[in-house]
Design a protein around this motif. Structure first.
Motif, PDB file in Angstrom:
ATOM      1  N   GLY A 151       0.816  -1.215   0.000  1.00 44.87           N
ATOM      2  CA  GLY A 151       0.000   0.000   0.000  1.00 44.87           C
ATOM      3  C   GLY A 151       0.839   1.249   0.000  1.00 44.87           C
ATOM      4  O   GLY A 151       1.918   1.311  -0.584  1.00 44.87           O
TER       5      GLY A 151
ATOM      6  N   HIS B 220      -5.400  15.334  -2.740  1.00 45.19           N
ATOM      7  CA  HIS B 220      -4.588  14.127  -2.716  1.00 45.19           C
ATOM      8  C   HIS B 220      -4.563  13.528  -1.316  1.00 45.19           C
ATOM      9  O   HIS B 220      -4.850  14.205  -0.321  1.00 45.19           O
ATOM     10  CB  HIS B 220      -3.164  14.424  -3.195  1.00 45.19           C
TER      11      HIS B 220
ATOM     12  N   ARG C 216       2.477   4.777  -7.176  1.00 50.92           N
ATOM     13  CA  ARG C 216       3.163   3.938  -6.193  1.00 50.92           C
ATOM     14  C   ARG C 216       4.554   4.497  -5.912  1.00 50.92           C
ATOM     15  O   ARG C 216       5.325   4.718  -6.840  1.00 50.92           O
ATOM     16  CB  ARG C 216       3.247   2.496  -6.706  1.00 50.92           C
TER      17      ARG C 216
ATOM     18  N   VAL D 264      -2.761   9.863   1.029  1.00 53.30           N
ATOM     19  CA  VAL D 264      -1.819   8.741   1.061  1.00 53.30           C
ATOM     20  C   VAL D 264      -2.549   7.548   1.658  1.00 53.30           C
ATOM     21  O   VAL D 264      -3.063   7.621   2.781  1.00 53.30           O
ATOM     22  CB  VAL D 264      -0.569   9.068   1.905  1.00 53.30           C
ATOM     23  N   ARG D 265      -2.617   6.475   0.899  1.00 55.34           N
ATOM     24  CA  ARG D 265      -3.276   5.266   1.393  1.00 55.34           C
ATOM     25  C   ARG D 265      -2.437   4.617   2.499  1.00 55.34           C
ATOM     26  O   ARG D 265      -1.219   4.789   2.529  1.00 55.34           O
ATOM     27  CB  ARG D 265      -3.500   4.288   0.239  1.00 55.34           C
TER      28      ARG D 265
ATOM     29  N   SER E 178     -10.194   8.370  -9.124  1.00 56.78           N
ATOM     30  CA  SER E 178      -8.858   8.838  -8.756  1.00 56.78           C
ATOM     31  C   SER E 178      -7.791   8.031  -9.466  1.00 56.78           C
ATOM     32  O   SER E 178      -8.065   6.971 -10.021  1.00 56.78           O
ATOM     33  CB  SER E 178      -8.657   8.765  -7.235  1.00 56.78           C
ATOM     34  N   GLU E 179      -6.590   8.569  -9.431  1.00 55.76           N
ATOM     35  CA  GLU E 179      -5.402   7.880  -9.930  1.00 55.76           C
ATOM     36  C   GLU E 179      -4.454   7.666  -8.755  1.00 55.76           C
ATOM     37  O   GLU E 179      -4.457   8.443  -7.788  1.00 55.76           O
ATOM     38  CB  GLU E 179      -4.697   8.716 -11.003  1.00 55.76           C
ATOM     39  N   THR E 180      -3.651   6.629  -8.824  1.00 57.36           N
ATOM     40  CA  THR E 180      -2.668   6.385  -7.763  1.00 57.36           C
ATOM     41  C   THR E 180      -1.267   6.327  -8.346  1.00 57.36           C
ATOM     42  O   THR E 180      -1.074   5.933  -9.502  1.00 57.36           O
ATOM     43  CB  THR E 180      -2.955   5.077  -7.009  1.00 57.36           C
TER      44      THR E 180
ATOM     45  N   GLU F  95       0.205   4.151  -1.407  1.00 61.60           N
ATOM     46  CA  GLU F  95       0.215   4.899  -2.661  1.00 61.60           C
ATOM     47  C   GLU F  95      -0.223   6.348  -2.452  1.00 61.60           C
ATOM     48  O   GLU F  95      -1.032   6.663  -1.568  1.00 61.60           O
ATOM     49  CB  GLU F  95      -0.732   4.265  -3.693  1.00 61.60           C
ATOM     50  N   LEU F  96       0.295   7.246  -3.278  1.00 58.22           N
ATOM     51  CA  LEU F  96      -0.208   8.604  -3.383  1.00 58.22           C
ATOM     52  C   LEU F  96      -1.468   8.546  -4.237  1.00 58.22           C
ATOM     53  O   LEU F  96      -1.446   8.031  -5.355  1.00 58.22           O
ATOM     54  CB  LEU F  96       0.839   9.510  -4.032  1.00 58.22           C
ATOM     55  N   GLU F  97      -2.568   9.081  -3.734  1.00 64.07           N
ATOM     56  CA  GLU F  97      -3.849   9.039  -4.451  1.00 64.07           C
ATOM     57  C   GLU F  97      -4.253  10.455  -4.841  1.00 64.07           C
ATOM     58  O   GLU F  97      -4.304  11.355  -3.999  1.00 64.07           O
ATOM     59  CB  GLU F  97      -4.933   8.406  -3.586  1.00 64.07           C
TER      60      GLU F  97
ATOM     61  N   SER G  38     -10.403   6.944 -15.703  1.00 68.30           N
ATOM     62  CA  SER G  38     -10.497   7.240 -14.270  1.00 68.30           C
ATOM     63  C   SER G  38     -11.373   8.457 -13.999  1.00 68.30           C
ATOM     64  O   SER G  38     -11.366   8.988 -12.886  1.00 68.30           O
ATOM     65  CB  SER G  38      -9.102   7.477 -13.683  1.00 68.30           C
TER      66      SER G  38
END
Length: 224
Positions: free
Chosen positions: A143, A195, A180, A197-198, A176-178, A145-147, A172
């Motif tokens: 996990g 934005h 990594r 962060v997951r 959203s886009e992620t 990821e920047l979302e 999308s």
């Protein structure tokens, strides 16, 4: 006389209007820079409590990283500023040289930590640089990821969740886009882009540096 031929059509043009620029680049000299930044950030964490903004757990420094970060911070700022300058123009598309006002901070996320959706008001560009991806680069299951949320809103996804636009990036729409994280990766995006962060699920530490760039309108060439 009956017309049976179809009218001729000119080639259609589909334009992707109102693009949102997001730059991603792996820095060439990342290894030595990351080693220096990691030491500076961990030392700061050991002696200073976390501030609380968008972070959901983890440690976040004050916004004076560019002062206490020393030589590694100045080197990173110079690299990011070069990228920012290339992304910025006046309304006629001409290159401009901006006297940017900058602040920055460090983030450390351990298992279960993340950041809620937020923006950076009063700024033009925002950047995040990954000092240590905590293993995410090699294992996507960790996990972290920047979302990036679609700035056009959620209306399309709510009305027709199975449909998208038949153009690059159109799948999308409304969601959203992620991105990594990878150690050495720099990401630059407009500060108004929401934005998050997951949550990070690894056993190591995920270290990043965030930098904001703002400007006084009267200082922008050709626009005053």
């Amino acid at each position: 006389m009956e017309m049976t031929e179809k009218p001729r059509q000119q080639p259609a043009n589909v334009a992707g209007l109102f693009p949102t620029p997001v730059l991603t680049v792996l820095l060439a000299d990342a290894a030595s820079l990351n080693q220096a930044l990691r030491g500076v950030v961990l030392a700061r964490e050991a002696g200073h409590p976390s501030v609380s903004h968008s972070n959901l757990g983890g440690w976040q420094s004050d916004t004076q990283f560019l002062d206490w970060g020393g030589t590694p911070a100045r080197k990173l700022l110079a690299t990011v500023t070069q990228a920012i300058d290339r992304l910025t123009s006046d309304r006629a598309g001409r290159a401009v040289k901006i006297d940017w006002h900058c602040n920055g901070w460090a983030n450390i996320n351990r298992s279960g930590h993340g950041n809620e959706f937020h923006t950076h008001p009063g700024c033009f560009w925002s950047a995040v640089y990954y000092v240590d991806d905590g293993g995410i680069g090699a294992d996507p299951a960790l996990g972290g990821e920047l979302e990036l949320a679609d700035p056009r809103g959620v209306a399309t996804a709510m009305h027709a969740p199975l449909l998208g636009f038949a153009l690059p990036g159109g799948q999308s729409v409304g969601v959203s886009e992620t991105i990594r994280p990878h150690s050495g990766l720099l990401v630059v995006f407009p500060s108004w882009l929401s934005h998050a962060v997951r949550p990070y699920r690894g056993g190591g530490i995920r270290i990043s540096i965030a930098i904001n760039f703002s400007v006084q309108p009267a200082l922008v060439p050709h626009l005053a």
